[in-house]
Design a protein around this motif. Structure first.
Motif, mmCIF file in Angstrom:
data_model
loop_
_atom_site.group_PDB
_atom_site.id
_atom_site.type_symbol
_atom_site.label_atom_id
_atom_site.label_comp_id
_atom_site.label_asym_id
_atom_site.label_seq_id
_atom_site.Cartn_x
_atom_site.Cartn_y
_atom_site.Cartn_z
ATOM 1 N N HIS A 48 1.153 -1.267 -0.366
ATOM 2 C CA HIS A 48 -0.081 -0.131 -0.018
ATOM 3 C C HIS A 48 1.106 1.324 -0.360
ATOM 4 C CE1 HIS A 48 -2.699 -3.370 2.017
ATOM 5 N NE2 HIS A 48 -3.267 -2.730 1.418
ATOM 6 N N PRO A 49 0.530 2.239 -0.326
ATOM 7 C CA PRO A 49 1.105 3.808 -0.747
ATOM 8 C C PRO A 49 1.490 4.398 0.723
ATOM 9 C CG PRO A 49 -1.102 4.088 -1.455
ATOM 10 C CD PRO A 49 -0.937 2.838 -1.670
ATOM 11 N N VAL A 50 2.631 4.983 0.480
ATOM 12 C CA VAL A 50 2.501 5.101 2.693
ATOM 13 C C VAL A 50 1.626 6.871 2.866
ATOM 14 C CG1 VAL A 50 3.745 6.401 3.436
ATOM 15 C CG2 VAL A 50 5.043 5.281 2.084
ATOM 16 N N ASP A 51 1.253 5.750 3.582
ATOM 17 C CA ASP A 51 -0.360 7.120 4.619
ATOM 18 C C ASP A 51 0.713 7.959 5.475
ATOM 19 O OD1 ASP A 51 -2.141 7.849 5.995
ATOM 20 O OD2 ASP A 51 -2.921 6.518 6.257
ATOM 21 N N ARG A 52 0.381 9.335 4.532
ATOM 22 C CA ARG A 52 2.238 10.194 5.563
ATOM 23 C C ARG A 52 1.474 11.228 6.537
ATOM 24 N NH1 ARG A 52 6.474 11.795 3.517
ATOM 25 N NH2 ARG A 52 7.065 10.330 0.660
ATOM 26 N N ASN A 53 -0.191 10.755 6.565
ATOM 27 C CA ASN A 53 -0.961 11.952 7.488
ATOM 28 C C ASN A 53 -0.796 11.182 8.303
ATOM 29 O OD1 ASN A 53 -3.735 13.390 8.580
ATOM 30 N ND2 ASN A 53 -4.521 10.932 8.600
ATOM 31 N N GLN A 54 -1.057 9.235 8.836
ATOM 32 C CA GLN A 54 -1.104 8.571 9.796
ATOM 33 C C GLN A 54 0.286 8.785 10.899
ATOM 34 O OE1 GLN A 54 -1.933 4.468 9.252
ATOM 35 N NE2 GLN A 54 0.121 3.940 10.297
ATOM 36 N N VAL A 55 1.355 8.982 9.575
ATOM 37 C CA VAL A 55 2.516 9.360 10.616
ATOM 38 C C VAL A 55 1.862 10.762 11.050
ATOM 39 C CG1 VAL A 55 5.234 9.628 10.074
ATOM 40 C CG2 VAL A 55 3.412 8.341 9.298
ATOM 41 N N GLN A 56 2.066 11.847 10.646
ATOM 42 C CA GLN A 56 2.230 13.017 11.100
ATOM 43 C C GLN A 56 1.214 13.103 12.175
ATOM 44 O OE1 GLN A 56 0.317 15.347 7.560
ATOM 45 N NE2 GLN A 56 2.713 15.264 6.677
ATOM 46 N N GLU A 57 -0.568 12.609 11.896
ATOM 47 C CA GLU A 57 -1.196 12.556 13.293
ATOM 48 C C GLU A 57 -0.424 11.645 14.778
ATOM 49 O OE1 GLU A 57 -5.745 11.674 13.560
ATOM 50 O OE2 GLU A 57 -4.447 9.564 13.170
ATOM 51 N N THR A 58 0.725 10.719 14.682
ATOM 52 C CA THR A 58 1.192 10.432 15.330
ATOM 53 C C THR A 58 2.331 10.742 15.700
ATOM 54 O OG1 THR A 58 1.039 8.230 14.374
ATOM 55 C CG2 THR A 58 3.013 8.252 16.602
ATOM 56 N N ALA A 59 3.392 12.220 15.487
ATOM 57 C CA ALA A 59 3.868 12.429 15.370
ATOM 58 C C ALA A 59 3.264 13.859 16.489
ATOM 59 C CB ALA A 59 4.486 13.547 14.468
ATOM 60 N N GLY A 60 2.015 14.178 16.001
ATOM 61 C CA GLY A 60 1.070 14.881 16.544
ATOM 62 C C GLY A 60 0.957 14.755 18.162
ATOM 63 N N LEU A 61 0.206 13.323 18.089
ATOM 64 C CA LEU A 61 0.089 12.958 19.552
ATOM 65 C C LEU A 61 1.385 13.120 20.441
ATOM 66 C CD1 LEU A 61 -1.770 9.687 18.853
ATOM 67 C CD2 LEU A 61 -2.325 11.322 19.597
ATOM 68 N N VAL A 62 3.005 12.696 19.751
ATOM 69 C CA VAL A 62 3.471 12.622 20.517
ATOM 70 C C VAL A 62 3.709 14.330 21.119
ATOM 71 C CG1 VAL A 62 6.334 12.296 21.563
ATOM 72 C CG2 VAL A 62 5.161 10.860 19.842
ATOM 73 N N ALA A 63 3.828 14.798 20.203
ATOM 74 C CA ALA A 63 4.096 16.359 20.816
ATOM 75 C C ALA A 63 2.345 16.597 22.368
ATOM 76 C CB ALA A 63 3.732 17.076 19.609
ATOM 77 N N ALA A 64 1.438 16.295 21.929
ATOM 78 C CA ALA A 64 -0.139 16.075 22.708
ATOM 79 C C ALA A 64 0.733 15.790 23.978
ATOM 80 C CB ALA A 64 -0.724 15.641 22.325
ATOM 81 N N ALA A 65 0.927 14.542 23.875
ATOM 82 C CA ALA A 65 1.474 14.025 25.269
ATOM 83 C C ALA A 65 2.753 14.342 25.996
ATOM 84 C CB ALA A 65 2.423 12.327 24.682
ATOM 85 N N GLY A 66 4.080 15.725 25.515
ATOM 86 C CA GLY A 66 4.713 16.648 25.489
ATOM 87 C C GLY A 66 6.394 16.291 25.152
ATOM 88 N N GLY A 67 6.291 14.839 23.943
ATOM 89 C CA GLY A 67 7.236 14.520 23.634
ATOM 90 C C GLY A 67 8.007 15.727 22.090
ATOM 91 N N LEU A 68 8.884 15.805 22.266
ATOM 92 C CA LEU A 68 9.803 16.398 20.756
ATOM 93 C C LEU A 68 10.478 15.044 19.961
ATOM 94 C CD1 LEU A 68 10.531 18.633 19.708
ATOM 95 C CD2 LEU A 68 12.592 18.529 21.148
ATOM 96 N N VAL A 69 9.337 14.994 18.843
ATOM 97 C CA VAL A 69 9.843 13.994 17.282
ATOM 98 C C VAL A 69 11.816 14.521 16.946
ATOM 99 C CG1 VAL A 69 10.000 13.653 15.339
ATOM 100 C CG2 VAL A 69 7.757 13.034 17.876
ATOM 101 N N VAL A 70 12.417 14.061 17.616
ATOM 102 C CA VAL A 70 14.048 14.556 16.760
ATOM 103 C C VAL A 70 14.008 14.096 16.159
ATOM 104 C CG1 VAL A 70 14.517 15.637 18.756
ATOM 105 C CG2 VAL A 70 15.135 13.264 18.441
ATOM 106 N N ASP A 71 13.927 13.189 15.161
ATOM 107 C CA ASP A 71 14.255 12.189 13.891
ATOM 108 C C ASP A 71 13.353 11.129 13.636
ATOM 109 O OD1 ASP A 71 15.598 11.257 11.641
ATOM 110 O OD2 ASP A 71 17.781 11.150 12.982
ATOM 111 N N TYR A 72 13.131 9.925 12.546
ATOM 112 C CA TYR A 72 11.843 9.249 11.953
ATOM 113 C C TYR A 72 12.950 8.528 11.398
ATOM 114 C CZ TYR A 72 8.399 7.630 8.727
ATOM 115 O OH TYR A 72 7.528 7.143 7.736
ATOM 116 N N GLU A 73 12.621 7.722 11.776
ATOM 117 C CA GLU A 73 12.826 6.217 10.745
ATOM 118 C C GLU A 73 11.481 5.394 10.307
ATOM 119 O OE1 GLU A 73 14.593 3.023 9.100
ATOM 120 O OE2 GLU A 73 16.341 5.013 9.641
ATOM 121 N N SER A 74 11.343 4.530 8.933
ATOM 122 C CA SER A 74 10.479 3.459 8.216
ATOM 123 C C SER A 74 11.067 2.722 8.105
ATOM 124 C CB SER A 74 9.794 4.722 7.417
ATOM 125 O OG SER A 74 10.682 5.023 6.239
ATOM 126 N N GLN A 75 10.533 2.477 7.877
ATOM 127 C CA GLN A 75 10.676 0.698 6.497
ATOM 128 C C GLN A 75 9.822 -0.020 6.266
ATOM 129 O OE1 GLN A 75 12.222 -2.345 8.738
ATOM 130 N NE2 GLN A 75 14.000 -3.428 6.767
#
Length: 446
Positions: A48-75
């Motif tokens: 399936h094609p990469v769902d960038r919205n799903q990744v962005q939403e998870t990054a938003g969840l991390v920010a909402a939890a008080g975290g700071l996303v500093v890098d990204y790894e995918s496979q």
């Protein structure tokens, strides 16, 4: 000795602070908590094609939890259950070291064994959590009422219980090797027993909450007041719209899961009468089942509503995906077949030419469409009451008291001996008013 911390994005440990109060210490710096430096990991289906919205939403969840996303790894993998491959884990390990990260967040749910496998390939101080744990952590941060805190803790413990062994044989032990066999297993079973006991205590408390809510619902039902429940994806403007409709000042913010505890207010709906409006917890794609189960008492308010007001962010390019997620949760809680009115927010950001025909649009900024929404609520709720035309003599004080208490006057024509009233009547009071009826809802004589 490896020590686990109650840091912001450690939902699986936040509940442990209550069960094991002497083992978990917060990691604090001057001015507050040290934000977790997180690396987001996404394992995607190569078919399936990469769902960038799903990744962005998870990054938003991390920010909402008080975290700071500093890098990204995918496979991309043919089987998501296999998680990251050896090479990807090596790259992730290097990124953790380069970015001084202390947290790895998986975009997919991890089994206990997979989380342990990832953790073993990373520096010992690095914690591995998944999307569900981040959501649980946000809920723990947002919960303010006793009921909300009970529900969140129950969800956390249910999620943690099968994962205890992945944290080590005992939260105070490093795990593995000489000196950890035997007694360590006994300690693990002791921890499990403590958690099961706490789960039962929480469940008993929530059962009492559910019974109390059922009593309140029955009283509302006896008073014949219909209930409108606001539902929709998180952060689409439900609380803001709730404030506009009710004149309330409930907390509303551009953030995820601001509302956890349901808020109810009584309003007068045009061309209908009194109704109760509930502001409920927002939904999210892949909402953890542990949360749906734990928030059963709260979501009962949605299932028992007379009308669902589904709120959709009309400016969101992913609104259809979000509506599907909302529908999935509504079906899961048994509210999928309830009458529904859909309203699109952010009309100030969407040109009229881009709006669908027949759709109801509102704006909290300009108040566009708010009056139309109120009248639409009245039209949708009218099916819940029957329209009658009655003649009320001026001398019949009992009838006038019943009209004031139980009916909504739509039209009134005064005469010499009394008034002819067109009213909306709840089902339980139709028989009483039929004694004074001249025309029923079809226009026929009574």
């Amino acid at each position: 000795m490896r020590r686990l911390m109650c840091t912001p994005v450690a939902a699986n440990l936040g509940c442990c602070c209550r069960v094991f109060p002497n083992r978990w210490q917060p990691m604090v710096i001057k001015g507050g908590f040290m934000p977790d430096r997180a690396i987001l990991v996404s394992v995607m289906d190569r078919r399936h094609p990469v769902d960038r919205n799903q990744v962005q939403e998870t990054a938003g969840l991390v920010a909402a939890a008080g975290g700071l996303v500093v890098d990204y790894e995918s496979q991309q993998r043919s089987d998501l259950r296999r998680g990251l491959g050896k090479g990807a884990l090596e790259r992730l390990n290097q990124k953790v070291r380069d970015q001084s990260a202390n947290l790895v967040v998986s975009d997919i749910d991890l089994s206990p064994s997979m989380a342990a496998h990832w953790a073993a390939a990373l520096p010992s101080e690095t914690r591995v959590v998944d999307r569900t744990q981040v959501i649980l952590d946000i809920f723990a941060r947002r919960a303010t009422s006793r009921e909300g805190k009970l529900q969140v803790e129950l969800a956390q413990l249910r999620y943690l219980l099968p994962r205890l062994s992945a944290l080590g044989t005992h939260p105070d032990r490093a795990g593995g090797g000489i000196g950890t066999r035997g007694p360590g297993e006994t300690a693990l079973e002791l921890d499990r027993r403590r958690i099961r006991t706490r789960i039962q205590v929480l469940q008993d408390a929530l059962n009492r909450v559910s019974a109390a809510r059922q009593t309140r619902r029955q009283k509302r039902h006896d008073r014949e007041i219909p209930v409108v429940a606001l539902v929709g994806y998180t952060n689409v403007g439900k609380s803001t719209l709730f404030n506009r409709l009710t004149g309330d000042v409930s907390v509303a913010a551009d953030a995820l899961f601001v509302t956890l505890d349901p808020t109810v207010r009584k309003v007068v709906v045009p061309n209908f009468g009194p109704a109760l409006i509930f502001d409920t917890v927002g939904f999210v794609d892949r909402l953890p089942h542990t949360l749906v189960t734990a928030f059963h008492a709260t979501l009962d308010e949605v299932r028992e509503a007379n009308l669902l007001l589904e709120v959709v962010d009309g400016s969101d390019p992913h609104l259809e995906q979000h509506r599907q997620a909302t529908e999935h949760v509504l079906q899961e809680v048994g509210a999928g077949e309830l009458p529904r009115l859909v309203v699109y927010t952010q009309s100030d950001k969407v040109p009229v030419a881009q709006r669908g025909s027949g759709q109801l649009w509102v704006s909290a900024v300009t108040d566009e469409g708010i009056d139309e929404l109120r009248h639409a609520l009245g039209q949708n709720l009218s099916a819940w009451r029957q329209k009658l035309t009655v003649f009320a003599p001026w001398s019949d004080s009992e009838l006038w008291a019943a009209v004031s208490r139980d009916a909504t006057i739509l039209q009134r024509h005064d005469g010499g001996n009394g008034a002819t009233l067109t009213i909306l009547v709840p089902p339980a009071r139709v028989a009483y008013f039929n004694g004074y009826c001249t025309l029923d809802s079809s226009g026929s004589e009574c």
